[in-house]
Design an enzyme around this catalytic site. Structure first.
Site, short mmCIF file in Angstrom:
data_model
loop_
_atom_site.label_atom_id
_atom_site.label_comp_id
_atom_site.label_asym_id
_atom_site.label_seq_id
_atom_site.Cartn_x
_atom_site.Cartn_y
_atom_site.Cartn_z
N SER A 106 59.52 49.51 42.24
CA SER A 106 58.97 49.01 43.51
C SER A 106 59.78 49.51 44.71
CB SER A 106 58.99 47.48 43.53
OG SER A 106 58.33 46.96 42.40
N1 SAH Z 1 60.47 45.47 38.04
C1 SAH Z 1 60.30 46.89 37.85
C2 SAH Z 1 58.94 47.38 38.31
C3 SAH Z 1 58.11 47.50 37.15
S1 SAH Z 1 56.50 48.16 37.23
C4 SAH Z 1 61.40 47.69 38.46
O1 SAH Z 1 62.24 47.11 39.17
O2 SAH Z 1 61.46 48.90 38.22
C5 SAH Z 1 55.72 46.98 36.16
C6 SAH Z 1 56.17 46.98 34.72
O3 SAH Z 1 55.45 45.94 34.07
C7 SAH Z 1 55.86 48.25 33.97
O4 SAH Z 1 57.04 48.77 33.41
C8 SAH Z 1 54.88 47.80 32.89
O5 SAH Z 1 55.02 48.49 31.66
C9 SAH Z 1 55.23 46.33 32.75
N2 SAH Z 1 54.20 45.49 32.16
C10 SAH Z 1 52.86 45.53 32.34
N3 SAH Z 1 52.24 44.59 31.60
C11 SAH Z 1 53.24 43.93 30.93
C12 SAH Z 1 53.25 42.84 29.98
N4 SAH Z 1 52.15 42.23 29.57
N5 SAH Z 1 54.44 42.44 29.50
C13 SAH Z 1 55.61 43.05 29.89
N6 SAH Z 1 55.65 44.06 30.76
C14 SAH Z 1 54.48 44.51 31.29
#
Ligand code: SAH
Length: 222
Positions: A64
């Site tokens: 993000s």
């Molecule tokens: N917090 C992260 C941003 C992540 S983007 C950072 O600081 O970099 C969102 C993430 O959510 C992705 O890696 C994706 O794989 C994950 N995601 C999506 N659906 C999910 C689920 N059901 N359980 C766990 N992770 C999930």
């Protein structure tokens, strides 16, 4: 970029992207100064790690924008003295979890994609952040074993807040999640008061989809 240039870019990020836009919680600003964002981006993007934008981290996912990380961290209103137990869903690069680890006693974070979970863990070890635990799985079920949580944050977008996450929120606890359409969401802040849940609408955001049993179903999404 040299280490010195990266440090300068990080200082400018804090002043121009965070303080100038109203991030005032000193604990959040200190955390954003302490955690080197460039360790959480792919090596070819190190030079733009402190830019005012999300960046790709592989597997169609993104880290993000710094402002959104700071905004969501501030909006959790974590208890002073770093006593909170926090659950994050969507570890991704691990950057948001690393920021949270500076303001919390313990961070639990769930990621559905194993390579991202492993990459994040490697950076946590490199930085000596030993109050973060990572699990691979569908975070829409939360992480029951360590519940209840003082704060829960989802960093992937879902049509509604997954009910298990609300069930795992402690009394007085706060949950922040991007809720809405696939292309645009609103951050909502929920608070538990006994069996009642209060709800506030915050800013509009765009997150990658929350794919899981209580999020978008993969077959619907594809
Ligand atoms: N917090 C992260 C941003 C992540 S983007 C950072 O600081 O970099 C969102 C993430 O959510 C992705 O890696 C994706 O794989 C994950 N995601 C999506 N659906 C999910 C689920 N059901 N359980 C766990 N992770 C999930």
């Amino acid at each position: 970029m040299t280490q010195k240039n990266l440090a300068q870019a990080q200082t400018l990020m804090i002043e121009q992207q965070l303080q100038a836009r109203g991030i005032a919680d000193i604990r959040v600003l200190e955390a954003m100064g302490r955690i080197p964002r460039h360790l959480f981006v792919p090596s070819e993007d190190v030079d733009t790690a402190y830019d005012d934008t999300p960046l790709p981290i592989g597997h169609n996912q993104t880290i993000s924008q710094p402002y959104i990380v700071a905004y969501m961290t501030e909006a959790l209103e974590l208890s002073p003295h770093n006593q909170a137990k926090v659950l994050e869903i969507g570890t991704g690069s691990g950057y948001q979890a690393a920021i949270l680890s500076c303001l919390a006693a313990q961070v639990y974070t769930v990621e559905r994609l194993n390579p991202l979970a492993e990459g994040a863990q490697a950076v946590f070890r490199q930085l000596g952040l030993n109050n973060i635990e990572v699990k691979v799985g569908d975070g829409s079920y939360g992480w029951l074993e360590h519940a209840p949580y003082d704060a829960i944050i989802t960093t992937a977008a879902s049509p509604d807040v997954p009910p298990p996450l609300l069930d795992q929120l402690a009394e007085g606890g706060t949950l922040i999640a991007p809720i809405g359409l696939r292309s645009l969401q609103q951050l909502v802040r929920l608070r538990r008061h006994g069996d009642n849940i209060s709800k506030e609408h915050l800013i509009h955001v765009v997150f990658v989809p929350f794919l899981g049993e209580h999020g978008w179903h993969i077959e619907e999404y594809l």
